[in-house]
Structure formats: structure tokens, C-alpha cells
Scaffold this motif. Sequence first.
Motif, PDB file in Angstrom:
ATOM      1  N   LYS A   5      72.911  65.365 -16.426  1.00  0.00           N
ATOM      2  CA  LYS A   5      74.003  64.650 -15.752  1.00  0.00           C
ATOM      3  C   LYS A   5      73.239  64.187 -14.416  1.00  0.00           C
ATOM      4  O   LYS A   5      72.382  64.932 -13.888  1.00  0.00           O
ATOM      5  CB  LYS A   5      75.207  65.433 -15.254  1.00  0.00           C
ATOM      6  N   ARG A   6      73.572  62.911 -14.042  1.00  0.00           N
ATOM      7  CA  ARG A   6      72.691  62.361 -12.841  1.00  0.00           C
ATOM      8  C   ARG A   6      73.755  62.412 -11.780  1.00  0.00           C
ATOM      9  O   ARG A   6      74.944  62.027 -11.896  1.00  0.00           O
ATOM     10  CB  ARG A   6      72.362  60.887 -13.192  1.00  0.00           C
ATOM     11  N   TYR A   7      73.494  62.686 -10.489  1.00  0.00           N
ATOM     12  CA  TYR A   7      74.052  62.671  -9.212  1.00  0.00           C
ATOM     13  C   TYR A   7      73.723  61.765  -8.359  1.00  0.00           C
ATOM     14  O   TYR A   7      72.557  61.544  -8.071  1.00  0.00           O
ATOM     15  CB  TYR A   7      74.053  64.142  -8.699  1.00  0.00           C
ATOM     16  N   SER A   8      74.566  60.897  -7.805  1.00  0.00           N
ATOM     17  CA  SER A   8      74.314  59.792  -6.808  1.00  0.00           C
ATOM     18  C   SER A   8      73.986  60.668  -5.418  1.00  0.00           C
ATOM     19  O   SER A   8      74.070  61.886  -5.127  1.00  0.00           O
ATOM     20  CB  SER A   8      75.600  59.123  -6.629  1.00  0.00           C
ATOM     21  N   PRO A   9      73.406  59.986  -4.416  1.00  0.00           N
ATOM     22  CA  PRO A   9      73.124  60.278  -3.325  1.00  0.00           C
ATOM     23  C   PRO A   9      74.127  60.863  -2.504  1.00  0.00           C
ATOM     24  O   PRO A   9      74.128  62.008  -1.767  1.00  0.00           O
ATOM     25  CB  PRO A   9      72.231  59.049  -2.595  1.00  0.00           C
ATOM     26  N   GLU A  10      75.448  60.312  -2.685  1.00  0.00           N
ATOM     27  CA  GLU A  10      76.386  60.835  -2.248  1.00  0.00           C
ATOM     28  C   GLU A  10      76.878  62.098  -2.656  1.00  0.00           C
ATOM     29  O   GLU A  10      77.322  62.911  -1.889  1.00  0.00           O
ATOM     30  CB  GLU A  10      77.637  59.761  -2.125  1.00  0.00           C
ATOM     31  N   GLN A  11      76.835  62.318  -3.974  1.00  0.00           N
ATOM     32  CA  GLN A  11      76.979  63.638  -4.381  1.00  0.00           C
ATOM     33  C   GLN A  11      76.206  64.642  -4.034  1.00  0.00           C
ATOM     34  O   GLN A  11      76.876  65.704  -3.949  1.00  0.00           O
ATOM     35  CB  GLN A  11      77.132  63.325  -6.099  1.00  0.00           C
ATOM     36  N   LEU A  16      75.292  69.628  -0.955  1.00  0.00           N
ATOM     37  CA  LEU A  16      74.495  70.064   0.106  1.00  0.00           C
ATOM     38  C   LEU A  16      75.214  70.572   1.403  1.00  0.00           C
ATOM     39  O   LEU A  16      75.114  71.427   1.892  1.00  0.00           O
ATOM     40  CB  LEU A  16      73.597  69.268   0.548  1.00  0.00           C
ATOM     41  N   ARG A  17      76.434  69.452   1.538  1.00  0.00           N
ATOM     42  CA  ARG A  17      77.156  69.947   2.925  1.00  0.00           C
ATOM     43  C   ARG A  17      77.940  71.188   2.311  1.00  0.00           C
ATOM     44  O   ARG A  17      78.337  72.047   3.331  1.00  0.00           O
ATOM     45  CB  ARG A  17      78.104  68.861   3.000  1.00  0.00           C
ATOM     46  N   GLU A  18      78.370  71.205   1.261  1.00  0.00           N
ATOM     47  CA  GLU A  18      79.141  72.529   0.774  1.00  0.00           C
ATOM     48  C   GLU A  18      78.429  73.754   1.166  1.00  0.00           C
ATOM     49  O   GLU A  18      79.017  74.893   1.513  1.00  0.00           O
ATOM     50  CB  GLU A  18      79.750  72.329  -0.644  1.00  0.00           C
ATOM     51  N   VAL A  19      77.148  73.872   0.660  1.00  0.00           N
ATOM     52  CA  VAL A  19      76.414  74.977   1.221  1.00  0.00           C
ATOM     53  C   VAL A  19      75.996  75.125   2.285  1.00  0.00           C
ATOM     54  O   VAL A  19      75.987  76.386   3.108  1.00  0.00           O
ATOM     55  CB  VAL A  19      74.919  74.882   0.028  1.00  0.00           C
ATOM     56  N   LEU A  20      75.479  73.959   3.068  1.00  0.00           N
ATOM     57  CA  LEU A  20      74.989  74.246   4.417  1.00  0.00           C
ATOM     58  C   LEU A  20      76.174  74.171   5.271  1.00  0.00           C
ATOM     59  O   LEU A  20      75.917  75.161   6.557  1.00  0.00           O
ATOM     60  CB  LEU A  20      73.975  72.967   4.411  1.00  0.00           C
ATOM     61  N   ILE A  40      69.511  72.371  -6.501  1.00  0.00           N
ATOM     62  CA  ILE A  40      69.928  72.429  -4.782  1.00  0.00           C
ATOM     63  C   ILE A  40      68.849  72.758  -3.854  1.00  0.00           C
ATOM     64  O   ILE A  40      68.653  72.025  -2.800  1.00  0.00           O
ATOM     65  CB  ILE A  40      71.075  73.396  -4.857  1.00  0.00           C
ATOM     66  N   LEU A  41      67.924  73.745  -4.014  1.00  0.00           N
ATOM     67  CA  LEU A  41      67.040  73.877  -3.351  1.00  0.00           C
ATOM     68  C   LEU A  41      66.023  72.672  -3.246  1.00  0.00           C
ATOM     69  O   LEU A  41      65.614  72.413  -2.004  1.00  0.00           O
ATOM     70  CB  LEU A  41      66.041  75.046  -3.777  1.00  0.00           C
ATOM     71  N   ALA A  42      65.845  71.860  -4.377  1.00  0.00           N
ATOM     72  CA  ALA A  42      64.849  70.702  -4.319  1.00  0.00           C
ATOM     73  C   ALA A  42      65.545  69.758  -3.616  1.00  0.00           C
ATOM     74  O   ALA A  42      64.925  69.037  -2.596  1.00  0.00           O
ATOM     75  CB  ALA A  42      64.738  70.392  -5.662  1.00  0.00           C
ATOM     76  N   TRP A  43      66.942  69.610  -3.566  1.00  0.00           N
ATOM     77  CA  TRP A  43      67.630  68.744  -2.780  1.00  0.00           C
ATOM     78  C   TRP A  43      67.614  68.855  -1.224  1.00  0.00           C
ATOM     79  O   TRP A  43      67.547  67.947  -0.416  1.00  0.00           O
ATOM     80  CB  TRP A  43      69.057  68.362  -3.180  1.00  0.00           C
ATOM     81  N   ARG A  44      67.642  70.179  -1.124  1.00  0.00           N
ATOM     82  CA  ARG A  44      67.585  70.670   0.630  1.00  0.00           C
ATOM     83  C   ARG A  44      66.181  70.184   0.800  1.00  0.00           C
ATOM     84  O   ARG A  44      66.161  69.795   2.192  1.00  0.00           O
ATOM     85  CB  ARG A  44      68.063  71.924   0.556  1.00  0.00           C
ATOM     86  N   LYS A  45      65.197  70.250   0.243  1.00  0.00           N
ATOM     87  CA  LYS A  45      63.839  70.080   0.685  1.00  0.00           C
ATOM     88  C   LYS A  45      63.880  68.755   1.012  1.00  0.00           C
ATOM     89  O   LYS A  45      63.063  68.404   2.216  1.00  0.00           O
ATOM     90  CB  LYS A  45      62.850  70.621  -0.314  1.00  0.00           C
ATOM     91  N   GLN A  46      64.401  67.903  -0.071  1.00  0.00           N
ATOM     92  CA  GLN A  46      64.181  66.345   0.213  1.00  0.00           C
ATOM     93  C   GLN A  46      64.906  66.032   1.638  1.00  0.00           C
ATOM     94  O   GLN A  46      64.533  65.221   2.304  1.00  0.00           O
ATOM     95  CB  GLN A  46      64.532  65.626  -0.772  1.00  0.00           C
ATOM     96  N   LEU A  47      66.011  66.577   1.772  1.00  0.00           N
ATOM     97  CA  LEU A  47      67.022  66.371   2.838  1.00  0.00           C
ATOM     98  C   LEU A  47      66.073  66.595   4.166  1.00  0.00           C
ATOM     99  O   LEU A  47      65.977  65.747   4.895  1.00  0.00           O
ATOM    100  CB  LEU A  47      68.102  66.980   3.007  1.00  0.00           C
ATOM    101  N   PHE A  48      65.498  67.645   4.383  1.00  0.00           N
ATOM    102  CA  PHE A  48      64.869  68.046   5.563  1.00  0.00           C
ATOM    103  C   PHE A  48      63.539  67.264   5.599  1.00  0.00           C
ATOM    104  O   PHE A  48      63.163  66.947   6.988  1.00  0.00           O
ATOM    105  CB  PHE A  48      64.654  69.437   5.568  1.00  0.00           C
TER     106      PHE A  48
END
Length: 103
Positions: A5-11, A16-20, A40-48
Motif C-alpha cells: 500500500k502506498r501512502y501519500s505525503p498527507e496520509q 505521524l500526527r496521531e502518534v506525535l 512510522i519510525l522512518a517517516w518520523r526520521k524523515q520529518l525531523f
Amino acid sequence: MGRRKRYSPEQKVNILREVLEEGKTMSEAAAKYEIHPSMILAWRKQLFEGALNLFEIKRTDITEKAQGKKSKALEAKIAEKDNVIAELAQEVLELKKKRVGQS
């Protein structure tokens, strides 16, 4: 074998918002969206990491604007000095003409 499943940047941001912000655990969010918690950890790393670049860009923009203002001020100062030099050169030329006429 199932398709990924592919997730858009918005998704991704919403997950991440739900987690953080909302306090869900990564396990809860991963189960809800059927993804591995490491994603989720990888996305969080990319975010920061992206946030670091964002703040660096702003600092660079401010520095460039300040240098632009400083450059314009220096250019104006140089133009003023050029005008003074031109006036002085004109006066020297007129004095030389008068001196040659008196001889």
C-alpha cells in the motif's frame, strides 16, 4: 503475495500526527493502518530531518536579505563617491584651463 500500500505525503503526516500529537503508540497506529511500526519510525526520521533543512533555509534567506541590503547601501555609497570625484575632477580641469589662459 499482497501488493504494498502506498501512502501519500498527507496520509503520512496524518499518521505521524496521531502518534506525535494525539498520543497514540506506534503499535496502535501501525495496527490501524496495517503497516510495520518501523515505517512510522522512518517517516518520523524523515520529518525531523526535513525540519532541519527547513530551518536552515530560513536562516540562509535572512542572511541573503541582509547581505542584499548591505550591498545596496554600499553601492549607493560608491555612487555618491563617484559623483564627488567627478565634481572634483571637473573643478581641477577648470582650474587648469584658467591657469593655462593666464600664462
